[in-house]
Design a protein around this motif. Sequence first.
Motif, mmCIF file in Angstrom:
data_model
loop_
_atom_site.group_PDB
_atom_site.id
_atom_site.type_symbol
_atom_site.label_atom_id
_atom_site.label_comp_id
_atom_site.label_asym_id
_atom_site.label_seq_id
_atom_site.Cartn_x
_atom_site.Cartn_y
_atom_site.Cartn_z
ATOM 1 N N GLY A 100 1.862 2.979 -4.024
ATOM 2 C CA GLY A 100 1.340 4.285 -3.817
ATOM 3 C C GLY A 100 0.173 4.260 -3.110
ATOM 4 O O GLY A 100 -0.412 4.705 -1.938
ATOM 5 N N LEU A 101 -0.703 3.219 -3.420
ATOM 6 C CA LEU A 101 -2.113 2.738 -2.750
ATOM 7 C C LEU A 101 -1.842 2.202 -1.514
ATOM 8 O O LEU A 101 -2.485 2.411 -0.420
ATOM 9 C CB LEU A 101 -2.756 1.664 -3.705
ATOM 10 N N ILE A 102 -0.942 1.400 -1.207
ATOM 11 C CA ILE A 102 -0.271 0.774 0.118
ATOM 12 C C ILE A 102 0.035 2.057 1.044
ATOM 13 O O ILE A 102 -0.377 1.881 2.275
ATOM 14 C CB ILE A 102 0.765 -0.286 -0.099
ATOM 15 N N ALA A 103 0.859 2.859 0.575
ATOM 16 C CA ALA A 103 1.287 3.896 1.286
ATOM 17 C C ALA A 103 0.161 4.863 1.675
ATOM 18 O O ALA A 103 -0.205 5.111 2.982
ATOM 19 C CB ALA A 103 2.216 4.801 0.543
ATOM 20 N N TYR A 108 -3.779 6.434 5.841
ATOM 21 C CA TYR A 108 -4.957 6.709 6.419
ATOM 22 C C TYR A 108 -5.436 5.930 7.607
ATOM 23 O O TYR A 108 -5.887 6.439 8.360
ATOM 24 C CB TYR A 108 -6.124 6.108 5.243
ATOM 25 N N VAL A 109 -4.847 4.359 7.742
ATOM 26 C CA VAL A 109 -4.934 3.780 9.082
ATOM 27 C C VAL A 109 -4.085 4.430 9.865
ATOM 28 O O VAL A 109 -4.950 4.600 11.315
ATOM 29 C CB VAL A 109 -4.592 2.295 8.844
ATOM 30 N N ILE A 110 -3.053 5.041 9.813
ATOM 31 C CA ILE A 110 -2.294 5.459 10.931
ATOM 32 C C ILE A 110 -2.864 6.846 11.336
ATOM 33 O O ILE A 110 -3.035 7.114 12.741
ATOM 34 C CB ILE A 110 -0.939 5.760 10.416
ATOM 35 N N GLN A 111 -3.380 7.724 10.697
ATOM 36 C CA GLN A 111 -4.032 8.913 10.811
ATOM 37 C C GLN A 111 -5.365 8.781 11.408
ATOM 38 O O GLN A 111 -6.002 9.825 12.219
ATOM 39 C CB GLN A 111 -3.845 9.848 9.668
#
Length: 115
Positions: A100-103, A108-111
């Motif tokens: 979940g943290l990785i996702a 966050y990085v993508i958005q």
Amino acid sequence: MRQIIDQIVSLLQQGITAIFRFVELVWQWSFGQMVAIFQSDWQSLPIWKMAVLAVVVIAIVYVLYRGFFQLWAAAEQIFKAFVELLMVLVSILPYVLIAGLIAAGGSYVIQHVNI
């Protein structure tokens, strides 16, 4: 593919339902027979029939005694399996949390990160 899975699930449900109906039928018949034997008029029976009745009652008690302990052992195994399932579910929680943290980090990085 979804239709095949639905048909398999439906077939399994019908099979399980048929098994439980059969078990219910056997239980009802068996307990009906046991109730009938205990409702017989014991005082009017000849001595040899009372002896047969006593043997039958002893056999019924013995068989139910054996069945009870087999049922008890099965209940213990089910409880142990349930506890083990809960332990496995708790033990995989860190992996689920890390995923979940990785996702969340990837999202966050993508958005929010523009390079």
